[in-house]
Design an enzyme around this catalytic site. Structure first.
Site, PDB file in Angstrom:
ATOM      1  CG  ASN A   1      -3.289   3.897 -12.415  1.00  0.00           C
ATOM      2  OD1 ASN A   1      -2.753   2.846 -12.111  1.00  0.00           O
ATOM      3  ND2 ASN A   1      -2.623   5.019 -12.547  1.00  0.00           N
ATOM      4  CE1 TYR A   2      -9.248   6.819 -13.191  1.00  0.00           C
ATOM      5  CE2 TYR A   2     -10.808   6.531 -14.980  1.00  0.00           C
ATOM      6  CZ  TYR A   2     -10.002   7.347 -14.239  1.00  0.00           C
ATOM      7  OH  TYR A   2      -9.938   8.696 -14.504  1.00  0.00           O
TER       8      TYR A   2
ATOM      9  N   GLY B   1      -0.658   4.951  -1.211  1.00  0.00           N
ATOM     10  CA  GLY B   1      -1.584   5.990  -0.773  1.00  0.00           C
ATOM     11  C   GLY B   1      -2.969   5.491  -0.406  1.00  0.00           C
ATOM     12  N   GLY B   2      -3.272   4.241  -0.749  1.00  0.00           N
ATOM     13  CA  GLY B   2      -4.554   3.655  -0.372  1.00  0.00           C
ATOM     14  C   GLY B   2      -5.737   4.036  -1.248  1.00  0.00           C
ATOM     15  CG  HIS B   3      -6.376   7.645  -3.247  1.00  0.00           C
ATOM     16  ND1 HIS B   3      -7.530   8.393  -3.260  1.00  0.00           N
ATOM     17  CD2 HIS B   3      -5.540   8.287  -2.396  1.00  0.00           C
ATOM     18  CE1 HIS B   3      -7.393   9.444  -2.474  1.00  0.00           C
ATOM     19  NE2 HIS B   3      -6.186   9.402  -1.933  1.00  0.00           N
ATOM     20  CG  ASP B   4      -6.530  -0.760  -5.270  1.00  0.00           C
ATOM     21  OD1 ASP B   4      -7.700  -1.009  -5.588  1.00  0.00           O
ATOM     22  OD2 ASP B   4      -5.574  -1.471  -5.605  1.00  0.00           O
TER      23      ASP B   4
ATOM     24  NE  ARG C   1      -2.524   1.133   3.686  1.00  0.00           N
ATOM     25  CZ  ARG C   1      -3.337   1.179   4.742  1.00  0.00           C
ATOM     26  NH1 ARG C   1      -4.649   1.029   4.584  1.00  0.00           N
ATOM     27  NH2 ARG C   1      -2.850   1.345   5.967  1.00  0.00           N
TER      28      ARG C   1
ATOM     29  CB  CYS D   1      -6.751  13.047  -6.398  1.00  0.00           C
ATOM     30  SG  CYS D   1      -7.196  12.702  -4.693  1.00  0.00           S
TER      31      CYS D   1
END
Length: 539
Positions: A479-480, A111-114, A109, A175
């Site tokens: 990435n999405y 940044g955790g934005h997964d 992990r 972001c």
């Protein structure tokens, strides 16, 4: 740089584990794993302060501090048996080797934005290697480069660049709290991609810990592995410690605008026109289109507001407002852009504008690692290769009004995106695409019933878009992350490869086979794996 190796005893452990079949491994012994970490800790960089077990008072706060999708922060979500918040590169090396010795699943992990929580959730017992402490940034304006560690956020990168120069930036996401590790390794795009391409198109070196626990750079890892981690996702191939990036030139003053139009304000015709010009505009201009459902100005017979569709055009222009207005009046007069719609500012300030910070917010806000909003969410993606007929747009808008919740975002291509070969990096979605689509649904209601409801709304809108998007395969953006398009339930063998190919072709198209080849060479035992990792080739 030279390969940085572990102490001799740990190298021996690596050889032992690589000569032992995973199938003969006993069930994970978490206590022995911790002993392994401690036994191989270097006196100069002790690992004990980086270890958090559920018995540690700070365990929950460390776990939750980088959970960016509240869907995966519930009492029933499986928690890691341990979190290792690496404080030094050697901690990463030790964790990779000890995890193999004890046959443990590791999630990485930054940044955790997964979007699907893949970096901090698993179906089997697992531990998290959390990179947030490894976030140094060294900017060298003279060489126009920077070394950025994987645990840094995009906002921190932007701030450190702007701190050194008013005329340099980097093409990545808008972001600020997104972590570098996942964003860069999966492609990384932002509002300068028409001018400078993706993040991966501007990466020139990297540091990675491989399956043997060795710390490698581009030269020592080789071009195939370097290629794979610049768009194919780093977590399938090793642990990326840092990337070296090329900075790009930006003017001291850039111009932004956000202009919205509803259906009653001719949004359909304006959106229709946007389709034909957005990818052909001056490369300095990027106009994102977002569409959502809002209350209309008129009321129905019961006095309730009717729903309408709102199209918002958000722009980033690398230049002043005078030149922007000249371009817009010539190429996109349908929007009716006025001088009063435009705002001139520094490039760093434009990041705050795009993230919807209040006007006048100090650029120090980029250093905050806490998102402005935390919510439950679902995301999906698509690519569009032909303009959508006006009848199709009207039908889509009608369906969106019926569903109410999901938002559509269209990110235009053209410019640099059409000039770079589809095989230059693992990211294949280049020439031939007009724009990328993001489907976005957020909700604050607790419970699985609400989650199921909103996820289903997102899936429905995705289904309605089928006639208008890419086919064979229906492409998606890595990435999405979207587990709807496939999950790999197997560690190795033909079944693992076939499952991986389902989502791999959609994310990477013809680059998938090369990624699988690299994976098989550098990680034949498939230690670095997750729900949508690159599989090894079957024997």
């Amino acid at each position: 740089m030279a390969i940085q190796r572990l102490p001799h005893i740990l190298q021996l452990s690596v050889l032992l584990v690589l000569s032992t079949s995973w199938a003969t491994s006993a069930s994970a012994d978490h206590e022995n794993f911790v002993h392994c970490l401690l036994n191989h800790s270097q006196p100069s960089h002790p690992i004990a302060p980086a270890i958090y077990s559920p018995n540690n008072a700070s365990y929950s706060s460390v776990l939750e501090s980088y959970i960016r999708n509240l869907r995966f922060n519930t009492s029933t979500t499986r928690k890691p048996f341990l979190i290792l918040t690496a404080l030094h590169e050697s901690h990463v090396q030790i964790s990779v080797v000890c995890a193999q010795i004890h046959n443990l699943q590791m999630k990485i992990r930054s940044g955790g934005h997964d979007y699907e929580g893949v970096s901090y959730v698993a179906e089997v017992p697992f531990f998290i290697l959390d990179m947030f402490n490894l976030r140094s940034i060294h900017v060298d304006i003279k060489s126009e480069t920077a070394w950025v560690q994987a645990g840094a956020t995009l906002g921190e990168v932007y701030y450190r660049i702007a701190e050194k120069s008013k005329t340099h930036g980097f093409p990545a996401g808008v972001c600020p709290t997104v972590g570098v590790g996942g964003h860069f390794s999966g492609g990384g795009y932002g509002n300068m991609m028409r001018k400078y391409g993706l993040s991966v198109d501007n990466i020139v070196d990297a540091q990675l810990v491989n399956v043997h626990g060795e710390l490698l750079d581009r030269k020592s890892m080789g071009e195939d592995l370097f290629w794979a981690i610049t768009g194919g996702g780093g977590a399938s191939f090793g642990v990326v410690i840092a990337y070296k990036i090329n900075l790009v030139r930006v003017p001291e003053i850039v111009t932004v605008f956000r202009v919205s139009r509803t259906l009653e304000q001719n949004a359909t015709d304006i959106v229709y026109r946007w389709q034909y010009i957005a990818d052909k505009l001056d490369d300095d201009l990027f106009i994102r289109l977002t569409m959502d459902v809002v209350n209309g100005t008129s009321s129905n017979s019961s006095g309730e507001n009717n729903k309408t569709l709102r199209a918002s055009f958000i722009a980033m222009f690398l230049g002043d407002s005078e030149r922007l207005l000249s371009i817009m009046n010539k190429s996109f007069p349908e929007l009716g852009l006025k001088q009063s719609d435009c705002a001139e500012m520094s490039w760093a300030q434009s990041v705050l504008f795009w993230t919807s910070f209040p006007t006048g917010t100090a650029t120090e806000a980029l250093l905050s690692r806490t998102p402005q909003v935390l919510t439950r969410l679902k995301r999906k993606s698509d690519y569009v290769k032909k303009p959508i007929p006006k009848t199709g747009l009207k039908w889509i808008f009608q369906k969106m009004i019926e569903l109410e919740a999901p938002m559509l975002t269209f990110n235009p291509y053209g410019g640099k995106m059409s000039e770079i070969s589809a095989s230059a990096t693992p990211f294949p979605h280049r020439a031939g695409n007009l724009w990328k689509v993001q489907y976005a649904t957020n909700w604050d209601i607790l419970g699985t019933e609400a989650s199921d409801h909103y996820i289903e709304l997102t899936r429905k809108l995705h289904m309605y878009m089928t006639p208008f998007v890419s086919k064979n395969p229906r492409e998606a953006f890595y990435n999405y992350k979207d587990l709807d398009i496939g999950i790999n339930h197997n560690a190795n063998g033909m079944s693992s490869y076939l499952e991986g190919r389902v989502y791999g072709i959609k994310y990477f198209k013809h680059n998938f086979d090369r990624l699988a080849n690299v994976k098989t060479k550098v990680d034949p035992g498939n230690f670095f794996r997750n729900e949508q990792s690159i599989p090894t080739l079957p024997h």
